[in-house]
Design a protein around this motif. Structure first.
Motif, PDB file in Angstrom:
ATOM      1  N   THR A 349       1.177  -1.261   0.320  1.00 23.96           N
ATOM      2  CA  THR A 349      -0.324   0.175  -0.334  1.00 23.96           C
ATOM      3  C   THR A 349       0.836   1.148  -0.246  1.00 23.96           C
ATOM      4  N   HIS A 369      -6.494  11.229  -1.723  1.00 20.64           N
ATOM      5  CA  HIS A 369      -6.903   9.329  -1.325  1.00 20.64           C
ATOM      6  C   HIS A 369      -6.440   8.861  -0.104  1.00 20.64           C
ATOM      7  N   ILE A 373      -3.322   2.492  -0.636  1.00 18.81           N
ATOM      8  CA  ILE A 373      -3.939   2.447  -1.533  1.00 18.81           C
ATOM      9  C   ILE A 373      -2.895   1.415  -2.093  1.00 18.81           C
ATOM     10  N   GLU A 377      -6.973  -1.078  -5.092  1.00 16.65           N
ATOM     11  CA  GLU A 377      -7.647   0.472  -5.126  1.00 16.65           C
ATOM     12  C   GLU A 377      -7.541   1.147  -6.304  1.00 16.65           C
ATOM     13  N   LYS A 380      -8.666   1.249  -9.197  1.00 16.59           N
ATOM     14  CA  LYS A 380     -10.769   1.431  -9.551  1.00 16.59           C
ATOM     15  C   LYS A 380     -10.504   2.647  -9.296  1.00 16.59           C
ATOM     16  N   GLN A 381      -9.643   3.520  -7.837  1.00 17.86           N
ATOM     17  CA  GLN A 381      -9.727   5.274  -7.326  1.00 17.86           C
ATOM     18  C   GLN A 381      -9.054   5.905  -8.250  1.00 17.86           C
TER      19      GLN A 381
END
Length: 647
Positions: A349, A369, A373, A377, A380-381
């Motif tokens: 992450t 964010h 992450i 993610e 996705k983000q």
């Protein structure tokens, strides 16, 4: 006894000897001359008779080419897209016209002959042999055709015939894929003698150009005996022409029109849909578009100029020629490259504070964010900071190698000419192209598909298909001929399937999980999900911000996807120029088109196989297009041409 009959004197004997010697020399010369003449006659009549017989035949015979019928083009389910139709025409043979200008005036009393057509005919007459037929006009009605035939005895040098013109159905929807035909250019008429036939057309764009040779067929011929003035005395024989090959496209014209209608709400946009198993291109739509019937047959010059001068360039097929920074759609490539290089792991992450520093330079994320992450993610983000760091860790050369493996930065030979290669930059590319070194900040920005990175919608669709299958999917637009060997399954990519699984999961989350950038474009079909990735590529830079404004200053909107997510069959890529954002402009288009594709399931229906047709034209029929009426005209060059042929 002494007599007066004494022998010849010395002088007489000398004279007789001299005369005899001259006679011998003269006789020998005569014998030698006649011998030489006899040898030459033997050489001409026996040894070289075949050569001179051929020369004699060339003066006595003339050969007329017979234009072949062009092959038809169908969509994948048998709907005719492009086919030949009857074309009634009038031509002149200048050498037989007593007064060409008056002849054109007389033709003009029956068929309108524009000033442009007159000028073209006069110019063609001056630059080529007078025995070569020149097209005056075409598209005659049967009434006009009949009147010209009735008045033929009063119009020396005038000839009517039945040719063919190209007609396109579902024209606007398939204009960029199929393309159109036009008169041969000056450079092309020397490639094939058939190009010199009056009114003969060759492919100019699209499939018509990419497959021009098989569509064109092979010309036939008629052999005539002519007199010393080139007048035809009788027909001696003929060879039939061979019809061009019929082509079946992989596209579905109904899906194509649905896609074009969906794109029409945008000023400039394009979309490509592939079958990820076979590589067949099911949809390739680009807007703005045009009607190829307006430019392929008797085009209006003013209309042509208006189209060609339109600011949004309707002749441009954006799907293969539009170059765009892939933006955040490229993050799936960066993720795969980072995982494969070992610089990131699936569970690692990172924290996104909304900005990323490289030296004194600052690179922003579209929002902060926060922490936690991971790769799922990040996709996705669409976290920029995550991919800035990933790109920095691996370096540009590793990133570029993965981009090429996924189909970016290369021409995909699907049958369409004029594709653009795009750019996958690396250090060596920049040295060769710009003569400058590569900087670390450029690696960071390349990780989110910006900077020098350039791609086409077709390349983005291929990237989506390769990620969906893990195979080197190769796109194509034409169904193989009947009897051709079945295509082999495309080879697997040298990418760990586990890494592909993680990236697919991130794309699935982007569309179907809370917080995904394309969650509003999730499919509304039961038990079917779509995986995708949004992208927004920046247009405005320090170099151009003072010159761009309004619509042109908006970002490009992009979206790539495949479906069904758990058993991929179709992949898509859409680019909306200056659409503002991928989730807002491009993703809804893909959602609607992909829904139609899944409901119709074209891959599950049998593909049309054209019936075997007569492979030849009757060389003696009225469809024979006249070539030179004198053998010497074969070398004259030039083209009679039809009126106002498209450039």
């Amino acid at each position: 006894m002494i007599t007066d009959d004494e022998g010849p004197t010395r002088d007489e004997r000398r004279l007789r000897h001299r005369f005899s010697r001259r006679m011998v020399l003269f006789g020998g010369a005569q014998i030698g001359l006649f011998g030489l003449l006899g040898w030459r006659l033997h050489q001409l009549q026996i040894l070289e008779s075949s050569d001179y017989r051929l020369l004699s035949d060339e003066n006595r015979l003339t050969f007329h080419l017979v234009a072949p019928s062009r092959g038809a083009i169908y969509d994948r389910f048998g709907m005719p897209i492009a086919e030949d139709r009857e074309n009634l025409r009038v031509l002149v043979i200048p050498v037989f016209c007593k007064d060409l200008s008056r002849t054109l005036d007389m033709i003009g009393t029956i068929v309108p002959v524009s000033a442009g057509e007159r000028d073209r005919v006069m110019r063609a007459t001056r630059r080529q042999s007078g025995y070569y037929p020149v097209l005056v006009t075409e598209g005659l009605t049967w009434r006009q055709f009949g009147l010209l035939n009735v008045l033929a005895p009063q119009l020396p040098g005038v000839r009517t015939d039945q040719g063919a013109y190209r007609h396109y159905q579902h024209a606007r929807g398939l204009a960029h894929v199929v393309g159109y035909v036009g008169m041969a250019d000056k450079e092309e008429i020397h490639e094939d003698p058939v190009m010199r036939l009056p009114g003969f057309r060759t492919g100019k764009t699209g499939i018509e150009k990419g497959f021009d040779a098989p569509l064109r067929g092979k010309p036939g011929s008629i052999t005539y005996e002519v007199d010393a003035h080139g007048r035809i005395m009788r027909e001696l024989g003929s060879a039939p022409s061979t019809r061009g090959r019929d082509l079946v496209l992989t596209v579905d014209h109904e899906l194509q029109e649905i896609a074009l209608d969906r794109l029409s709400e945008h000023r400039v946009a394009s979309i490509v849909v592939l079958d990820v198993v076979t590589g067949e291109i099911l949809v390739m739509a680009s807007t703005p578009t045009f009607d190829p019937n307006d430019v392929a047959f008797r085009p209006d010059a003013s209309h042509w100029r208006a189209l060609a001068g339109t600011r949004d360039h309707p002749f441009e097929n954006r799907a293969i020629r539009g170059l765009y920074p892939p933006g955040s759609t490229f993050k799936v490539c960066t993720a795969l490259a980072g995982l494969s290089a070992g610089v990131i792991t699936p569970n690692e992450t990172m924290r996104c504070p909304g900005v990323y520093a490289v030296g004194r330079a600052r690179f922003r994320c579209w929002r902060a964010h926060g922490g936690g992450i991971n790769v799922h993610e990040a996709i996705k983000q669409s976290c920029d900071v995550y991919f800035y760091e990933t790109a920095k860790r691996m370096g540009i050369n590793t990133l570029a190698a993965m981009a090429r493996k996924l189909g970016l930065g290369q021409i995909h030979d699907c049958g369409l000419a004029g594709q653009k290669k795009g750019i996958v930059p690396d250090a060596s590319w920049k040295r060769q192209a710009l003569g400058e070194p590569w900087y670390g900040g450029e690696t960071v920005i390349a990780g989110i598909g910006q900077g020098f990175m350039q791609s086409t919608p077709l390349q983005l669709a291929v990237m989506a298909a390769r990620i969906a299958t893990g195979r080197a999917v190769v796109p194509h637009l034409v169904v193989p001929e009947k009897g051709a060997p079945e295509p082999e399954l495309t080879p697997l990519l040298d990418i760990d399937p586990a890494y592909l699984h993680y990236v697919r999961g991130g794309m699935l989350g982007a569309v179907n999980e809370k917080g995904g950038t394309a969650v509003r474009s999730a499919l509304a079909l039961p038990d079917v999900q779509m995986a995708g990735k949004t992208g927004t590529s920046q247009v405005v830079s320090l170099a151009n911000k003072s010159t761009l404004g309004g619509w042109e200053s908006e970002h490009h909107a992009l979206f790539i996807a495949f479906a069904p997510a758990h058993a991929p069959r179709y992949a898509a890529a859409c680019v909306v120029e200056h659409g503002g954002g991928g989730s807002r402009a491009a993703a809804p288009v893909v959602k609607d088109v992909m829904t139609e594709v899944l409901l119709r399931n074209p891959a599950g229906r049998p593909v049309f196989v054209p019936d075997d047709k007569v492979a030849s034209n009757d060389a003696a029929s009225g469809e024979a297009q006249p070539a030179p009426v004198h053998a010497a005209a074969d070398a004259a060059g030039g083209q009679g041409g039809s009126s106002g042929g498209a450039p």
